[in-house]
Each structure stands twice: as structure tokens, then as C-alpha cells.
Design a protein around this motif. Structure first.
Motif, PDB file in Angstrom:
ATOM      1  N   LYS A 250       1.032   0.857  17.661  1.00  0.00           N
ATOM      2  CA  LYS A 250       0.661   0.531  18.918  1.00  0.00           C
ATOM      3  C   LYS A 250       0.456  -1.074  18.681  1.00  0.00           C
ATOM      4  O   LYS A 250      -0.002  -1.582  17.732  1.00  0.00           O
ATOM      5  CB  LYS A 250      -0.684   0.872  19.813  1.00  0.00           C
ATOM      6  CG  LYS A 250      -0.454   2.468  19.727  1.00  0.00           C
ATOM      7  CD  LYS A 250      -1.768   2.997  20.659  1.00  0.00           C
ATOM      8  CE  LYS A 250      -1.897   4.649  20.459  1.00  0.00           C
ATOM      9  NZ  LYS A 250      -2.607   4.690  19.064  1.00  0.00           N
ATOM     10  N   GLN A 251       0.703  -1.804  19.861  1.00  0.00           N
ATOM     11  CA  GLN A 251       0.255  -3.324  20.062  1.00  0.00           C
ATOM     12  C   GLN A 251      -0.497  -3.517  21.372  1.00  0.00           C
ATOM     13  O   GLN A 251      -0.250  -2.780  22.334  1.00  0.00           O
ATOM     14  CB  GLN A 251       1.662  -4.288  19.979  1.00  0.00           C
ATOM     15  CG  GLN A 251       2.094  -4.096  18.366  1.00  0.00           C
ATOM     16  CD  GLN A 251       3.284  -5.222  18.336  1.00  0.00           C
ATOM     17  OE1 GLN A 251       4.158  -5.353  19.481  1.00  0.00           O
ATOM     18  NE2 GLN A 251       3.729  -5.691  17.173  1.00  0.00           N
ATOM     19  N   VAL A 252      -1.075  -4.667  21.309  1.00  0.00           N
ATOM     20  CA  VAL A 252      -1.959  -4.963  22.374  1.00  0.00           C
ATOM     21  C   VAL A 252      -1.713  -6.527  22.760  1.00  0.00           C
ATOM     22  O   VAL A 252      -1.828  -7.316  21.768  1.00  0.00           O
ATOM     23  CB  VAL A 252      -3.553  -4.752  22.205  1.00  0.00           C
ATOM     24  CG1 VAL A 252      -4.242  -4.747  23.425  1.00  0.00           C
ATOM     25  CG2 VAL A 252      -3.622  -3.110  21.688  1.00  0.00           C
ATOM     26  N   MET A 253      -1.519  -6.609  24.028  1.00  0.00           N
ATOM     27  CA  MET A 253      -1.710  -8.302  24.389  1.00  0.00           C
ATOM     28  C   MET A 253      -2.912  -8.413  25.455  1.00  0.00           C
ATOM     29  O   MET A 253      -3.384  -7.370  26.240  1.00  0.00           O
ATOM     30  CB  MET A 253      -0.557  -8.621  25.016  1.00  0.00           C
ATOM     31  CG  MET A 253      -0.144  -7.954  26.336  1.00  0.00           C
ATOM     32  SD  MET A 253       1.456  -8.866  27.174  1.00  0.00           S
ATOM     33  CE  MET A 253       0.608 -10.427  27.582  1.00  0.00           C
ATOM     34  N   PHE A 254      -3.559  -9.405  25.502  1.00  0.00           N
ATOM     35  CA  PHE A 254      -4.367  -9.872  26.437  1.00  0.00           C
ATOM     36  C   PHE A 254      -4.118 -10.872  27.709  1.00  0.00           C
ATOM     37  O   PHE A 254      -3.380 -11.480  27.352  1.00  0.00           O
ATOM     38  CB  PHE A 254      -5.730 -10.078  25.781  1.00  0.00           C
ATOM     39  CG  PHE A 254      -6.311  -9.116  24.897  1.00  0.00           C
ATOM     40  CD1 PHE A 254      -6.711  -7.793  25.321  1.00  0.00           C
ATOM     41  CD2 PHE A 254      -6.085  -9.275  23.632  1.00  0.00           C
ATOM     42  CE1 PHE A 254      -7.340  -6.738  24.400  1.00  0.00           C
ATOM     43  CE2 PHE A 254      -6.620  -8.288  22.630  1.00  0.00           C
ATOM     44  CZ  PHE A 254      -7.160  -7.096  23.011  1.00  0.00           C
ATOM     45  N   LEU A 255      -4.909 -10.697  28.791  1.00  0.00           N
ATOM     46  CA  LEU A 255      -4.643 -11.331  29.984  1.00  0.00           C
ATOM     47  C   LEU A 255      -5.869 -11.693  30.615  1.00  0.00           C
ATOM     48  O   LEU A 255      -6.811 -11.400  29.937  1.00  0.00           O
ATOM     49  CB  LEU A 255      -3.547 -10.771  30.894  1.00  0.00           C
ATOM     50  CG  LEU A 255      -2.306 -10.553  30.226  1.00  0.00           C
ATOM     51  CD1 LEU A 255      -1.832  -9.180  30.501  1.00  0.00           C
ATOM     52  CD2 LEU A 255      -1.259 -11.421  30.626  1.00  0.00           C
TER      53      LEU A 255
END
Length: 451
Positions: free
Chosen positions: A116-121
Motif C-alpha cells: 500500500k501507499q499513502v498520501m496526505f492532504l
């Protein structure tokens, strides 16, 4: 009436609050709403104290943002430490370790054993928008399916995805295209005489028909589902429905997106609500209680899907700020250290027990439902017709405010009382808050009867 924790010394708004309210009305547009006409001065755990010295028990939790409590010491300490080092550099300019550490931990926590990968906002709406962007980029398809009564945000795209017209959509169009709304599982409002099992089959057949009559699955990038609807009224679907939709998604190459903005981080008694349904989403949106009050949100997804976008196509100036990341890391530590999933279930059990006892007493209570500490009462004018009863909820919330309890309504018709107290609330505070709900309901019923 005298309470140990709730203490309303002066009618709200008090003199200091009234002065601030006058300034607010002068300089802040009325479209930015408020629940109670007063202003906080300090907050701790599950208690709020306003500028006039009134103390309230918080059963709203900033609409599900404060699962670990107001000003949790671990979060405050992490923020002080971070402020002394650096406040912001922009992850897309010079990166920082807290972003990487948080992404790594969330990737391991999220359902599924795949990479999995994760990006933040910054906000829940931004997370949903980016999940849609990623899904469209990966699938090369334009359409998005959401569900009736769903809420996904107030930006143009997420407002288009949201069901409730007033106050969220009225006169704000035109809306984004290629958004389609499918029927959502709502057991309490199933056709009269239909069993739960038959309703599961019926609603899944309706979804299959929807894919023939409203939008072809070959055109659909993603199906976005709240595992438990929030603003829609804390509607809990059946396991068969959620699994059925996920199976149909897989058959047609549509990505299944779990919108965990309000349900995530122990609210339902599991770290993520989708875990109750034994479904592994392709993408998942997160926010609210991840940051304990700090603005941060994210998208978690399968590596091959998240990597579909090219450099520069995702992100934002403040996306995944160092302060938000440090707060979130402290939240994850608290969840593990204090076993907040177990605490959420314990809180929910007490709430549901009280709500069920109220349902035995009042025939205007049509349904009591919830998962973990995400609990609600749906009010009706008549149990036979199930006609929504907004008036009693409006009166109940107002009466609760007078007694020192902050709580919220929900539902398409505003006829649902929902509770989102901090999970770390003490047993004494919880019982007092439930006592206030009971007293406020009695007062609301009495007022409506004599009207």
C-alpha cells in the motif's frame, strides 16, 4: 438541576459570548453555521468551557474529530516538540520524516496484506477528491458511483457526490458530471413485510439494475461508500450488502473506495469501520480523528493504483503538514497504548443500553442503531408509518444545550440524534451526558405536546 460536570451558569449566549457573537455576525457570513451560540475558552477530554465559564459535556466531538479527546497530553506534547523544530517546508519542496513515518504506519494498519501507499492532504473533502482523481487515472474511466443519503464534502466534486440538497447543494449548481447515486442499504426503512434476508437480496438486485439503467460498469472508475453513513443518519448496512457491492466492483473492474472520514480511528470499535464487513477496499479516505483537531487527511490504497499518477499530479501546499503528521502519530500511539477500540465498544454498549431503554418508553423512537460508539436514535411521529420526526430532535438538542450537553442531529430529514463523544470520556461523564439526553427528551416531548 445540578450536575457534576455540566454547569451552565448563565443562559447561552452569556455576556462575553454575546459580544463575540455580534462581531461574528458582522464579519463572518451566515453560511458558516454554528450549533450553539457561544465560544470555547478551553477544552480537555470530553469537557468544553466557554468564555462565560459555562461547562459542557461534549457529545459532538467536533463532528467526530476528537476521538482521543480535547487537548490530549500526548498530542499537545508532540505539537510543542514539532513547533520548536520547524512548522512547514512543503512536502513537495523539502520532505520531512513525520510524513514518511505516518504513511508507513497507516499502510500497515489498513486492511489487506498487499503493498500500500499513502498520501496526505488537509480535509476530508480533499481526500475524497483525490481518491476520485487516482481512481480515474488508474482505470481511465470517468464515472463515480455514490449512494443515497451519503455525505462526502462541500467542494464542487464532493458536493456533487453528496445527497442532501439543503443546506449543502441548494442553488450551488451546476454540479460535476459523471456522478451517479445508487440505493443504499437501510434496514429500518425496508419495504413493509420484507425480511432482513430478503431485503439484502432486494437491495443488491437494485444495485445490479442500477448498473444497467443508470451507468454502465465499464464506464465506472470507483464506487465510493461510507461503511456507516454519517450525516445520512448513522445508517449501518448489512455485511451481505457491503460484501455484495465489493464483489460486483471486482467483477467489473470498478474500484471500491471506503470513505472512512467519520468512521475511522476507533469510532465503530475497530480501527476502520470497513473491518466489520471483512472487505478490503482498493482505496480508503481518512481524516477527522486522525489529527485530534489538526487538519490532516489522507488516501490509502493499493500501491499499483496509488502510483498511477505522475509527479506533480497529486498534493498541495499544506498537504500533510508536519504538525498534522505529528499529531496523527501521537493519535496512533494513543489508540494502541489505551486500546481505544475496546473503549469505544464499552462506551457504545452503555449508550445503546440507554437508548434501547428510552425506546421502550417512547413510541416516537423508531430505531436505535450503531457500531461501537457511533450510535444514534431515529425519531418518528408514528412507528407504523415511520414518518420522520424532526421537531422532537430540534427540541431535544436545544434542551440538551440548556443543560450543558453538546450533541448533534443527522439524517436526510434531520430526525436522527447522533452521538460522537470523545472515546476517552469517563464513565461518570458518559452517564451524566446520557442522563441529560433522557431529561431533554422528556422536556422536548412535553413541550411539543402542549404546543
Amino acid at each position: 438541576m445540578s450536575y457534576k460536570f455540566a454547569n451552565v451558569k448563565t443562559p447561552v449566549p452569556g455576556p462575553k459570548a454575546q459580544e463575540l457573537l455580534n462581531r461574528r455576525l458582522q464579519y463572518v457570513p451566515k453560511g458558516v453555521s454554528y450549533g450553539i451560540p457561544t465560544f470555547v475558552e478551553r477544552a480537555e477530554g470530553a469537557l468544553l468551557t466557554d468564555v462565560d465559564g459555562n461547562t459542557f459535556i461534549d457529545f459532538a466531538g467536533a463532528i467526530g474529530t476528537i476521538n482521543v479527546g480535547h487537548c490530549a497530553p500526548e498530542v499537545v506534547e508532540a505539537l510543542h516538540d514539532q513547533v520548536d523544530k520547524y512548522i512547514h517546508t512543503g512536502f513537495n519542496v523539502m520532505m520531512y520524516e513525520p510524513y514518511i513515518e505516518l504513511a508507513e504506519r497507516l499502510a500497515k494498519l489498513a486492511p489487506g496484506d498487499h503493498d500500500k501507499q499513502v498520501m496526505f492532504l488537509n480535509s476530508g473533502a480533499e481526500a475524497v477528491e483525490n481518491a476520485v482523481k487516482i481512481a480515474r487515472k488508474y482505470t481511465k474511466r470517468p464515472a463515480v458511483i455514490v449512494f443515497s443519503r451519503g455525505f462526502h464534502g462541500r467542494t464542487l466534486l464532493t458536493m456533487s457526490m453528496t445527497s442532501k440538497v439543503k443546506p449543502y447543494k441548494y442553488e450551488f449548481g451546476p454540479f460535476a458530471s459523471e456522478i451517479y447515486k445508487a440505493p443504499y442499504h437501510y434496514s429500518y426503512r425496508r419495504p413493509e413485510g420484507m425480511t432482513e434476508e430478503d431485503y439484502d437480496t432486494y437491495i443488491l438486485d437494485e444495485f445490479k439494475t442500477f448498473l444497467k439503467g443508470d451507468v454502465a460498469p465499464e464506464m465506472v472508475a470507483a464506487v465510493v461508500m461510507e461503511p456507516v453513513q454519517g450525516e445520512g443518519g448513522f445508517v449501518v448496512p448489512s455485511k451481505k450488502f457491503v460484501q455484495g457491492v465489493a464483489k460486483i466492483c471486482k467483477e467489473h473492474g470498478m474500484l471500491f473506495v471506503a470513505d472512512e472520514i467519520q468512521t475511522g480511528f476507533c469510532r465503530t470499535g475497530k480501527t476502520f469501520a470497513i473491518d466489520h464487513f471483512d472487505v478490503v477496499p482498493d482505496l480508503m479516505t481518512i481524516s477527522k480523528s486522525l489529527g485530534a483537531g489538526l487538519p490532516i487527511s489522507g488516501v490509502i490504497g493499493r500501491k499499483e493504483i496509488m502510483d498511477a499518477a505522475n509527479p506533480g499530479e497529486l498534493g498541495g501546499t499544506y498537504a500533510g503538514s508536519p504538525l498534522g503528521c505529528r499529531a496523527a502519530l501521537a493519535v496512533l500511539d494513543m489508540i494502541e497504548k489505551h486500546d481505544l477500540n475496546a473503549r469505544s465498544n464499552a462506551v457504545g454498549a452503555k449508550v445503546m443500553d440507554r437508548f434501547n431503554r428510552l425506546a421502550e418508553k417512547y413510541d416516537i423512537i423508531g430505531d436505535v442503531r450503531g457500531l461501537g460508539s457511533m450510535c444514534a436514535i431515529e425519531f418518528v411521529t408514528d412507528r407504523a408509518t415511520r414518518e420522520p420526526n424532526k421537531d422532537v430532535v430540534t427540541h431535544l438538542v436545544a434542551e440538551a444545550n440548556k443543560r450543558g450537553l453538546i450533541t448533534l442531529n443527522a439524517g436526510l430529514f434531520g430526525n436522527v440524534l447522533r452521538v460522537l463523544m470523545p472515546i476517552v470520556i469517563t464513565d461518570e461523564q458518559l452517564e451524566e451526558g446520557l442522563d441529560i439526553i433522557e431529561e431533554s427528551l422528556e422536556a422536548a416531548v412535553s413541550a411539543l405536546q402542549t404546543r
